[in-house]
Design a protein around this motif. Structure first.
Motif, short mmCIF file in Angstrom:
data_model
loop_
_atom_site.label_atom_id
_atom_site.label_comp_id
_atom_site.label_asym_id
_atom_site.label_seq_id
_atom_site.Cartn_x
_atom_site.Cartn_y
_atom_site.Cartn_z
N MET A 1 38.90 -18.22 49.34
CA MET A 1 38.97 -17.28 50.46
C MET A 1 39.35 -18.06 51.72
O MET A 1 38.64 -18.96 52.14
N LEU A 2 40.49 -17.70 52.29
CA LEU A 2 41.00 -18.40 53.46
C LEU A 2 40.47 -17.78 54.75
O LEU A 2 40.55 -16.56 54.93
N ILE A 3 39.95 -18.62 55.64
CA ILE A 3 39.44 -18.17 56.93
C ILE A 3 40.12 -18.97 58.04
O ILE A 3 40.13 -20.21 57.99
N PHE A 4 40.67 -18.27 59.01
CA PHE A 4 41.28 -18.91 60.17
C PHE A 4 40.25 -19.02 61.30
O PHE A 4 39.44 -18.11 61.52
N ILE A 5 40.31 -20.15 62.02
CA ILE A 5 39.53 -20.35 63.24
C ILE A 5 40.51 -20.64 64.36
O ILE A 5 41.47 -21.39 64.17
N CYS A 6 40.28 -20.06 65.52
CA CYS A 6 41.17 -20.33 66.65
C CYS A 6 40.35 -20.51 67.93
O CYS A 6 39.63 -19.60 68.36
N ASP A 7 40.48 -21.70 68.52
CA ASP A 7 39.80 -22.02 69.77
C ASP A 7 40.57 -23.16 70.42
O ASP A 7 40.94 -24.12 69.73
N ASP A 8 40.82 -23.08 71.72
CA ASP A 8 41.62 -24.13 72.37
C ASP A 8 40.79 -25.34 72.77
O ASP A 8 41.32 -26.31 73.30
N ASP A 9 39.49 -25.30 72.50
CA ASP A 9 38.61 -26.43 72.77
C ASP A 9 38.32 -27.15 71.46
O ASP A 9 37.72 -26.58 70.54
N GLN A 10 38.74 -28.40 71.37
CA GLN A 10 38.60 -29.14 70.12
C GLN A 10 37.14 -29.28 69.67
O GLN A 10 36.83 -29.13 68.49
N ILE A 33 38.89 -23.33 55.19
CA ILE A 33 38.94 -23.16 56.64
C ILE A 33 40.18 -23.85 57.19
O ILE A 33 40.42 -25.03 56.91
N VAL A 34 40.96 -23.13 57.97
CA VAL A 34 42.10 -23.71 58.68
C VAL A 34 41.93 -23.36 60.15
O VAL A 34 41.74 -22.18 60.49
N SER A 35 41.97 -24.36 61.01
CA SER A 35 41.74 -24.12 62.44
C SER A 35 43.02 -24.30 63.25
O SER A 35 43.90 -25.10 62.89
N TYR A 36 43.09 -23.57 64.36
CA TYR A 36 44.25 -23.60 65.25
C TYR A 36 43.78 -23.72 66.69
O TYR A 36 42.71 -23.23 67.05
N SER A 37 44.62 -24.36 67.51
CA SER A 37 44.27 -24.57 68.92
C SER A 37 44.85 -23.49 69.82
O SER A 37 44.57 -23.49 71.02
N SER A 38 45.63 -22.59 69.28
CA SER A 38 46.21 -21.52 70.09
C SER A 38 46.52 -20.31 69.23
O SER A 38 46.75 -20.44 68.00
N GLY A 39 46.55 -19.15 69.86
CA GLY A 39 46.90 -17.93 69.14
C GLY A 39 48.33 -17.97 68.63
O GLY A 39 48.64 -17.44 67.56
N ASP A 48 54.46 -16.91 58.61
CA ASP A 48 55.09 -17.74 57.58
C ASP A 48 54.51 -17.50 56.19
O ASP A 48 54.93 -18.15 55.23
N GLY A 49 53.53 -16.62 56.08
CA GLY A 49 53.04 -16.25 54.75
C GLY A 49 51.59 -16.55 54.46
O GLY A 49 51.10 -16.20 53.38
N ALA A 50 50.86 -17.22 55.35
CA ALA A 50 49.44 -17.47 55.11
C ALA A 50 48.69 -16.14 55.04
O ALA A 50 49.00 -15.22 55.80
N ARG A 51 47.71 -16.05 54.16
CA ARG A 51 47.01 -14.79 53.95
C ARG A 51 45.50 -14.97 54.12
O ARG A 51 44.73 -14.94 53.14
#
Length: 247
Positions: A1-10, A33-39, A48-51
């Protein structure tokens, strides 16, 4: 189960990753878990296809904030679940207008994410099934059912192998374990005192079951026909699924 996290504070992202992973472990759930620093980068991954099944978005981010990211993500993935994290409840109404699964106020905690995942599993019915067995003095041990390779009766208890690794002995009656697994689709009774997970089986002959970990077990005369039929059905479904993926 893939979960995205997004927060601009490391530091906040790292804290979220740790607490979310711990919450998943506490619930015996498997997540990625895959995290991102920006929306913007998160949306590109989705385009690009991530689900992902769930996206946890910080509301207060520079550039595209969490609510804007959530709205755009819903356009790409209408079925995705959203959760929002912030230092204030000011945007709670806006978050729930997006049918948010949860609205969380910092600082993050493991308990907070346990609540979130429990809500997610209740909605998706993807909570991994767990076999919980007593080990004495009110204590219990839990196994992800899908990870169990085989279970045998041994020394007035049971021996359980998980993913083909070294086995564990527990002071439980085999019958107590068996009745909990008989309705599981991939578990097969070879005879009294032995059950195997079909996903861990290498092959089955007339009266022997060979496991991928190198062990083998005798199939009782009473169970032979049933075992052969179940194994044939399993192989047929597996081949059909593989053909479908190749089309």
């Amino acid at each position: 189960m893939l979960i995205f996290i997004c927060d601009d504070d490391q530091r906040e992202r790292e804290a979220m990753e740790v607490c979310l992973a711990k919450a998943a472990a506490d619930l015996s759930a498997q997540i990625e878990i895959v995290s991102y620093s920006s929306g913007k980068t998160l949306l590109k991954a989705a385009a690009d296809g991530a689900r992902p099944v769930l996206a946890i978005l910080d509301i207060y981010m520079e550039g595209m904030n969490g609510l804007e990211t959530g709205r755009s993500l819903r356009t790409l993935r209408p079925d995705i679940f959203l959760a929002f994290l912030t230092a204030s409840r000011d945007f709670a109404v806006d978050a729930f207008d997006l049918d948010a699964l949860h609205y969380m106020v910092k600082p993050v905690t493991t308990e907070m994410f346990c609540t979130l995942l429990t809500r997610l599993f209740a909605r998706t019915e993807q909570l991994r099934r767990v076999l919980e067995l007593p080990i004495g003095r009110g204590e219990h041990v839990r196994f992800l059912i899908e990870k169990i390779s085989w279970i045998t009766s041994k020394n007035r208890g049971v021996e359980i192998s998980v993913e083909g690794r070294s086995s564990t002995w527990l002071p439980c009656l085999f019958r107590e374990v068996e009745v909990r697994l008989l309705d599981e689709p991939y578990f097969l009774r070879l005879g009294w005192g032995c059950m195997v997970n079909l996903n861990s089986v290498q092959s089955i002959d007339y009266d022997l079951c060979y496991m991928k970990d190198g062990t083998s077990y005798v199939i009782s005369r009473r169970e032979r026909l049933k075992v052969q039929n179940r194994y044939s059905d399993y192989l047929f479904r597996k081949m059909s699924a593989a053909k479908g993926e190749l089309k």
